[in-house]
Design an enzyme around this catalytic site. Structure first.
Site, PDB file in Angstrom:
ATOM      1  N   GLU A 189      63.069  60.167  64.199  1.00 28.11           N
ATOM      2  CA  GLU A 189      63.916  59.770  65.135  1.00 28.11           C
ATOM      3  C   GLU A 189      65.163  60.662  64.770  1.00 28.11           C
ATOM      4  O   GLU A 189      65.823  61.085  65.940  1.00 28.11           O
ATOM      5  CB  GLU A 189      64.153  58.445  64.931  1.00 28.11           C
ATOM      6  N   ARG A 193      66.306  63.170  67.956  1.00 28.88           N
ATOM      7  CA  ARG A 193      67.641  62.621  68.970  1.00 28.88           C
ATOM      8  C   ARG A 193      68.718  63.556  68.335  1.00 28.88           C
ATOM      9  O   ARG A 193      69.420  64.164  69.153  1.00 28.88           O
ATOM     10  CB  ARG A 193      67.723  61.156  68.493  1.00 28.88           C
ATOM     11  N   ASP A 321      50.759  60.533  69.783  1.00 26.81           N
ATOM     12  CA  ASP A 321      51.241  61.372  70.731  1.00 26.81           C
ATOM     13  C   ASP A 321      51.827  62.714  70.608  1.00 26.81           C
ATOM     14  O   ASP A 321      51.467  63.501  71.255  1.00 26.81           O
ATOM     15  CB  ASP A 321      52.118  60.476  71.683  1.00 26.81           C
ATOM     16  N   GLU A 454      58.535  58.414  79.941  1.00 29.80           N
ATOM     17  CA  GLU A 454      57.258  59.045  79.837  1.00 29.80           C
ATOM     18  C   GLU A 454      56.588  59.401  81.203  1.00 29.80           C
ATOM     19  O   GLU A 454      56.158  60.537  81.499  1.00 29.80           O
ATOM     20  CB  GLU A 454      56.325  58.582  78.992  1.00 29.80           C
TER      21      GLU A 454
END
Length: 576
Positions: A189, A193, A321, A454
C-alpha cells in the site's frame, strides 16, 4: 517571413506567358500553348506558395514549442513552481488539433467539480490525515499518518488543472510530511499510494521535492526485501526497519503484495540513477520465473524463505491481481525493448492461464473469470478483477492480428459483465464480489461498495484503445450512480449495502486517486496523458515511459529527459 513578389513578365519559366515569345512561332502554336501553359503555371505556383507557407508555419510552430520547452526547463531549474502550470499545459499539446466533443467537455467538468467537492471536504475536515470520514466530519490515519489522500490526489489535481490546490498540497509535502514514524506499514500500500503518488507528481511537475520524498520512503521500505530469497516481507516498521508478514498468512508473503512494486522502484532507479531499487524488485521476478508454470498462474501465498508457492487460491481478484498487471506494465514502462522481454513472455503465459478460467453464465452469457483452488473452480468474481478487461485490452496489441482480436474481444466481453455488476443492483453501484449460478446469471455476494475504480479503469482503456463511445456512456452512468448514492454534503462515502443504499463513513483515498481520475480521462482527449508516453501504476499514478537499455542497466533519466507536461491497486477491501 518576407517573400519577393513575382511578375508574369519576369525571366525564367514565366517567359512562356509573354505573348511576344510566340510572335516568332506559328500562330497555331501560340494559340495552343498560351492558355494552357500560363494557366498550368499559375496553378502550380499557387500550390507551391501554399506548400511553402505550410512549411513555414510548421517551422514557426516548432520554434515556438522549442522556446516554450526551454522556458519550462528554466522554470524547473528555479524551483519548478506550478504558477505557470496552466500555460505549460496549453503549450505542449500536439500540433495536430484534437476536436473536443462538447458533451465530453461538459461531463469532464462535472467530474472535476466532484473532485473539488471531495478534495474540499478532505481539506476542511481531515487535512494531512490519511483519509476522511465524511459522516463524522473527521480524519483517520489508516496508513500511519502519511497523508495518503493528499499524496494520492497530487497527480489528479495536476491533471485537472487545479493549480491552487496542487500548490497547497505540494507545500504540505515539502514542509510537513515526515516518514519517521513508529508504524507497521504495508509495503504494498505504501509503495503504490505514496511512492507512486510522489513519483507521478514529480514526472508531471518536475518539482524535485517529490522525488526526494519518494526516495526517503523507498529507503525505509527496502529492508523488507532482505530475506533468504529476496521475496519481500509485506509489513515493515517505518522507523525501525523491522519487517515481517501478517500472522493470518501463516508466515507467507502475498503474491500481489510482493510483485507490485516493480513499476515504482524501477522508475525511482531511473530518476535517481541508483540501481538498488530496481535490483531489489527485479530479483523477485527473476526468482519467480525459475519455477514459473506453463499456464502462468501462481497461488496467492509464497514462502519468502524457500520461494515456493503455498497451497492457496489462484485468482485475478484480491491478493493476486496486480502481480499480473505489473508483468505487462513493466514491459510497457521499458518501452517494450528486449531488456524487458521477459515480463511480456511471463504475462503471455499468464494469459493462457486466464483463458482456462473463463466461463459464461446462463441464460445471458455473461463472460466472467473463475477462481481456482487446486483442481476446483469457483464461480466467483471480485469487482477487483474488473481491472482485467483493461489489462487484457492494453496487452492485446502486442500479439499478432488473430490473437490480438481474440483478446480484445474477450476484454470487451468482460467489461460488459463488470458494467452489469453495477446495473444489476437497485443503486446501480457494484458490490464487492459476485457469484454465478446455472440459469440465474449473477448475484451479489459481499454487498458493500467502497468507491472502487476497477470497472471505470477498464472502460477508460477500452475507450482509448477502440474509440467506442459506448464505454464513455457506461462510465457516465456509473459516475451518476456515485453522485446519487455516495455524495453527501461533506464528501463521498461508500455503501454498506448496494441493495439498500445504506451509507458507510469512509472516503477511500483511491476514490480521488483512481476513480475520479479515470472518469476525468474517460472524457478527455487522448492527448491528455497519452498511453504511448505514460504507464499507470495500480493506483492510477501515471509514470513516464523510459527506454530500458539492454541488460537493464540504470542511468539517471533526469540527465537525459526533462519532465513531460500534458494538459489536463488493486487494494484489499476495507469497509468503513
Amino acid at each position: 517571413m518576407a517573400r519577393a513578389s513575382r511578375s508574369v513578365t519576369s525571366s525564367g519559366k514565366w517567359k512562356y506567358c509573354n505573348p511576344a515569345y510566340y510572335l516568332k512561332r506559328p500562330k497555331r502554336l501560340a494559340v495552343l500553348f498560351i492558355v494552357f501553359v500560363c494557366a498550368s503555371l499559375i496553378v502550380w505556383d499557387r500550390q507551391t506558395l501554399v506548400r511553402e507557407h505550410e512549411v513555414e508555419v510548421e517551422e514557426l510552430r516548432k520554434e515556438i514549442t522549442d522556446m516554450q520547452n526551454r522556458l519550462e526547463v528554466l522554470s524547473n531549474a528555479h524551483g519548478g513552481k506550478v504558477g505557470e502550470v496552466a500555460l505549460r499545459r496549453k503549450t505542449t499539446k500536439s500540433s495536430k488539433e484534437v476536436v473536443d466533443d462538447p458533451v465530453d467537455m461538459e461531463r469532464r467538468e462535472k467530474v472535476k467539480e466532484a473532485m473539488l467537492h471531495a478534495w474540499g471536504s478532505y481539506e476542511k475536515y481531515a487535512w494531512g490525515q490519511d483519509e476522511l470520514q465524511p459522516q463524522s466530519k473527521s480524519g483517520i490515519n489508516s496508513f500511519g499518518g502519511l497523508g495518503a489522500t493528499l499524496i494520492d490526489s497530487l497527480d489528479t489535481l495536476y491533471i485537472m488543472g487545479l493549480d491552487q490546490q496542487f500548490q497547497k498540497a505540494r507545500d504540505w509535502v515539502a514542509n510537513t510530511l515526515d516518514f519517521n514514524k513508529d508504524y507497521e506499514a504495508s509495503v504494498f500500500e505504501t509503495t503504490i499510494r505514496v511512492v507512486g503518488g510522489l513519483l507521478s507528481a514529480y514526472d508531471l511537475s518536475g518539482d524535485k521535492v517529490f522525488l526526494d520524498k519518494a526516495k526517503d520512503i523507498a529507503d525505509r521500505l527496502l529492508p523488507a526485501w532482505d530475506t533468504a530469497t529476496g521475496i519481500p516481507y509485506n509489513i515493515i516498521n517505518l522507523s525501525h526497519g523491522r519487517a515481517h508478514n501478517p500472522s493470518w498468512t501463516g508466515g507467507d508473503s502475498i503474491l500481489a503484495d510482493s510483485g507490485t512494486e516493480q513499476l515504482e522502484f524501477i522508475a525511482l532507479s531511473q530518476r535517481t540513477g541508483d540501481s538498488k531499487y530496481q535490483q531489489k524488485v527485479e530479483n523477485v521476478i527473476t526468482l519467480l520465473n525459475k519455477t514459473f508454470p506453463d499456464d502462468g498462474l501462481l497461488p496467492i501465498y509464497i514462502n519468502p524463505h524457500s520461494g515456493r508457492a503455498g497451497y492457496s487460491p489462484v485468482t485475478f481478484g484480491a491478493m493476486g491481481d496486480s502481480f499480473y498487471e505489473y508483468l505487462l506494465k513493466v514491459w510497457i514502462q521499458g518501452n517494450k525493448t528486449s531488456a524487458v522481454k521477459l515480463y511480456r513472455e511471463m504475462w503471455e503465459k499468464s494469459m493462457k492461464g486466464l483463458l482456462s478460467l473463463v466461463r459464461r453464465s446462463t441464460p445471458s452469457s455473461f463472460t466472467y473469470l473463475c477462481e481456482k483452488n487446486g483442481g476446483y473452480l469457483s464461480d466467483k468474481m471480485d469487482e477487483l478483477a474488473c481491472f482485467a478487461p483493461g489489462m487484457v485490452a492494453l496487452g492485446s496489441f502486442g500479439y499478432g492480428a488473430e490473437d490480438s482480436q481474440k483478446f480484445l474481444s474477450l476484454a470487451e466481453e468482460l467489461a460488459w459483465t463488470c458494467y452489469n455488476f453495477y446495473q444489476s443492483t437497485p443503486t446501480k453501484l457494484a458490490g464487492e464480489n459476485y457469484f454465478f449460478h446455472d440459469d440465474q446469471d449473477m448475484s451479489v455476494g459481499t454487498s458493500w461498495n467502497i468507491l472502487r475504480p476497477e470497472t471505470v479503469e477498464s472502460l477508460f482503456y477500452l475507450w482509448r484503445l477502440t474509440g467506442n463511445k459506448t464505454y464513455q456512456e457506461w462510465g457516465w452512468n456509473i459516475f451518476q450512480a456515485f453522485e446519487k448514492n455516495s455524495r453527501i454534503e461533506s464528501g463521498y462515502v461508500g455503501l454498506k449495502d448496494v441493495n439498500s443504499g445504506v451509507k458507510d463513513n469512509m472516503m477511500q483515498s483511491f476514490f480521488l486517486a483512481e476513480t475520479l481520475k479515470y472518469l476525468y480521462l474517460l472524457f478527455s482527449p487522448p492527448t491528455v496523458i497519452p498511453l504511448d508516453q505514460w504507464v499507470f501504476n495500480t493506483e492510477a499514478h501515471p509514470l513516464r515511459i523510459v527506454q530500458r537499455n539492454e541488460g537493464g542497466s540504470v542511468g539517471n533519466s533526469n540527465e537525459k529527459q526533462k519532465p513531460s507536461f500534458r494538459i489536463g491497486g488493486r487494494k484489499e477491501g476495507r469497509s468503513g
